[in-house]
Design an enzyme around this catalytic site. Structure first.
Site, PDB file in Angstrom:
ATOM      1  N   SER A   1      11.616 -98.596   0.019  1.00  0.00           N
ATOM      2  CA  SER A   1      12.993 -98.288  -0.367  1.00  0.00           C
ATOM      3  C   SER A   1      13.061 -97.877  -1.821  1.00  0.00           C
ATOM      4  O   SER A   1      14.069 -97.319  -2.246  1.00  0.00           O
ATOM      5  CB  SER A   1      13.861 -99.537  -0.211  1.00  0.00           C
ATOM      6  OG  SER A   1      13.789-100.038   1.074  1.00  0.00           O
TER       7      SER A   1
ATOM      8  N   GLU B   1      15.141 -90.579   4.750  1.00  0.00           N
ATOM      9  CA  GLU B   1      14.889 -89.891   3.473  1.00  0.00           C
ATOM     10  C   GLU B   1      13.405 -89.583   3.398  1.00  0.00           C
ATOM     11  O   GLU B   1      12.574 -90.494   3.572  1.00  0.00           O
ATOM     12  CB  GLU B   1      15.211 -90.836   2.298  1.00  0.00           C
ATOM     13  CG  GLU B   1      16.610 -90.772   1.781  1.00  0.00           C
ATOM     14  CD  GLU B   1      16.851 -91.779   0.651  1.00  0.00           C
ATOM     15  OE1 GLU B   1      16.359 -92.932   0.711  1.00  0.00           O
ATOM     16  OE2 GLU B   1      17.553 -91.428  -0.292  1.00  0.00           O
TER      17      GLU B   1
ATOM     18  N   HIS C   1      11.564 -92.870   4.735  1.00  0.00           N
ATOM     19  CA  HIS C   1      12.463 -94.019   4.563  1.00  0.00           C
ATOM     20  C   HIS C   1      13.543 -94.027   5.645  1.00  0.00           C
ATOM     21  O   HIS C   1      14.535 -93.298   5.574  1.00  0.00           O
ATOM     22  CB  HIS C   1      13.082 -93.934   3.153  1.00  0.00           C
ATOM     23  CG  HIS C   1      13.950 -95.090   2.799  1.00  0.00           C
ATOM     24  ND1 HIS C   1      15.088 -94.976   2.035  1.00  0.00           N
ATOM     25  CD2 HIS C   1      13.845 -96.402   3.102  1.00  0.00           C
ATOM     26  CE1 HIS C   1      15.646 -96.162   1.889  1.00  0.00           C
ATOM     27  NE2 HIS C   1      14.910 -97.046   2.530  1.00  0.00           N
TER      28      HIS C   1
ATOM     29  N   ASN D   1      19.244 -95.837  -2.304  1.00  0.00           N
ATOM     30  CA  ASN D   1      19.290 -97.145  -2.964  1.00  0.00           C
ATOM     31  C   ASN D   1      19.609 -97.073  -4.446  1.00  0.00           C
ATOM     32  O   ASN D   1      20.096 -98.031  -5.028  1.00  0.00           O
ATOM     33  CB  ASN D   1      17.993 -97.905  -2.715  1.00  0.00           C
ATOM     34  CG  ASN D   1      18.007 -98.505  -1.332  1.00  0.00           C
ATOM     35  OD1 ASN D   1      18.995 -99.117  -0.933  1.00  0.00           O
ATOM     36  ND2 ASN D   1      16.956 -98.292  -0.566  1.00  0.00           N
TER      37      ASN D   1
END
Ligand SMILES: NC(=O)c1ccc[n+]([C@@H]2O[C@H](COP(=O)([O-])OP(=O)(O)OC[C@H]3O[C@@H](n4cnc5c(N)ncnc54)[C@H](O)[C@@H]3O)[C@@H](O)[C@H]2O)c1
Length: 282
Positions: A115, A148, A136, A186
């Site tokens: 992440s 991602e 991701h 994130n």
């Protein structure tokens, strides 16, 4: 095509399931055998639900025949693609990525579900890093369409397009990001969760009202504290730690209330409590 998933927690289980329900043979690996049993159980329940809604072909029993649950990583030697989904710790991921590289052939694609950890940094632990990239997925993997994709300086662009095609075949809708800590998602989400925890910690309001503000005022399907519980509070803390170290910016610093919950074993939904209490099904 054979796919190996290393780490069978929240994310690894979902990733393995999505490949299996789309006709891939899957090695589902974890170093805890008890976790492998839990993973199989979670997959069975999720597949039953999806099957009953007509969202997957084949019964859970049929689909699970293509999944080999194992605690022995050397079994994955003939995998064509490997997805790493172990703890969000550089030392764990670097060790696992070296072991994967030593086990599979030099052409097998290797993806990390990290992440927040730099893909360039992780690529140093992969033999032939041109076949390595960040992949991701989002939680719950069988439901969330977003992935991602993050390349390192060394990733071969043809591997990126191969992975994109594979993901689209799984019904996913990928985006690409440069290798900046936290990527797109994130980097933006963690400061929101952190600020919500500070609002809670300072008794500005209670968890229910903080979350309600975001559900009803911003049309978010979940408030930030509910989402933190859903992601896992340990996972949130690990991500904030990486972002804080990498950017040196206090807006990423894990709050003390978060640390204390993690220290007391309250990790969110998966442990039965966090900002909220949950019924843990045995
Ligand atoms: N939880 C989320 O919402 C979320 C979303 C996207 C990405 N991620 C990322 O996915 C990764 C996994 O997160 P998670 O939430 O599934 O964590 P988790 O704690 O639920 O699962 C991690 C699993 O890895 C296993 N593991 C650890 N070291 C291992 C090793 N050496 N060999 C084999 N298995 C090992 C553990 O036993 C555990 O079952 C992390 O990098 C996290 O940042 C998490």
């Amino acid at each position: 095509m054979k796919v190996a998933v290393i780490g069978s927690g929240t994310m690894g289980t979902g990733i393995g399931q999505v490949f299996a329900q789309n006709g891939y043979e899957v090695y589902q690996v974890d170093f805890y055998t008890a976790q492998l049993e839990k993973s199989k159980d979670i997959m069975t329940k999720s597949l039953s639900k999806l099957h009953s809604k007509g969202l997957v072909d084949g019964s859970p029993e049929q689909i699970l025949k293509s999944v080999t649950f194992t605690d022995n990583i050397s079994q994955i030697h003939d995998a064509d693609m490997v997805m790493e989904a172990v703890f969000e710790k550089l030392e764990t991921k670097s060790d696992v990525l070296s072991r994967i590289s030593d086990t599979v052939n030099d052409k097998a694609i290797i993806g990390s579900n990290t992440s927040s950890i730099s893909i360039n940094k992780l690529s140093k632990f992969v033999k032939n890093p041109e076949r390595f990239l960040g992949v991701h997925f989002f939680n719950p993997v069988p439901i969330m369409k977003l992935v991602e994709l993050v390349t390192s300086e060394k990733t071969d662009p043809s591997k990126l397009s191969d992975v994109k095609k594979i993901l689209i075949g799984l019904g996913k809708d990928p985006v690409t990001s440069q290798d900046y800590p936290g990527f797109i998602s994130n980097r933006i989400l963690m400061p929101l969760i952190r600020e919500a925890i500070l609002v809670f910690e300072e008794h500005v309001s209670n968890a229910e009202d903080i979350d309600k503000t975001f559900r009803l005022g911003m049309n978010h399907p979940m408030g930030p504290l509910e989402l933190a519980d859903f992601i896992g509070l340990d996972v949130c803390q690990d991500i904030m730690e990486v972002l804080y170290t990498e950017y040196g910016d206090p807006r990423y610093k894990p709050p003390i209330a978060l640390r204390n919950l993690v220290l007391s074993g309250k990790l969110g939904r998966k442990s039965g409590s966090g900002f909220y209490d949950y019924e843990v099904k045995k």
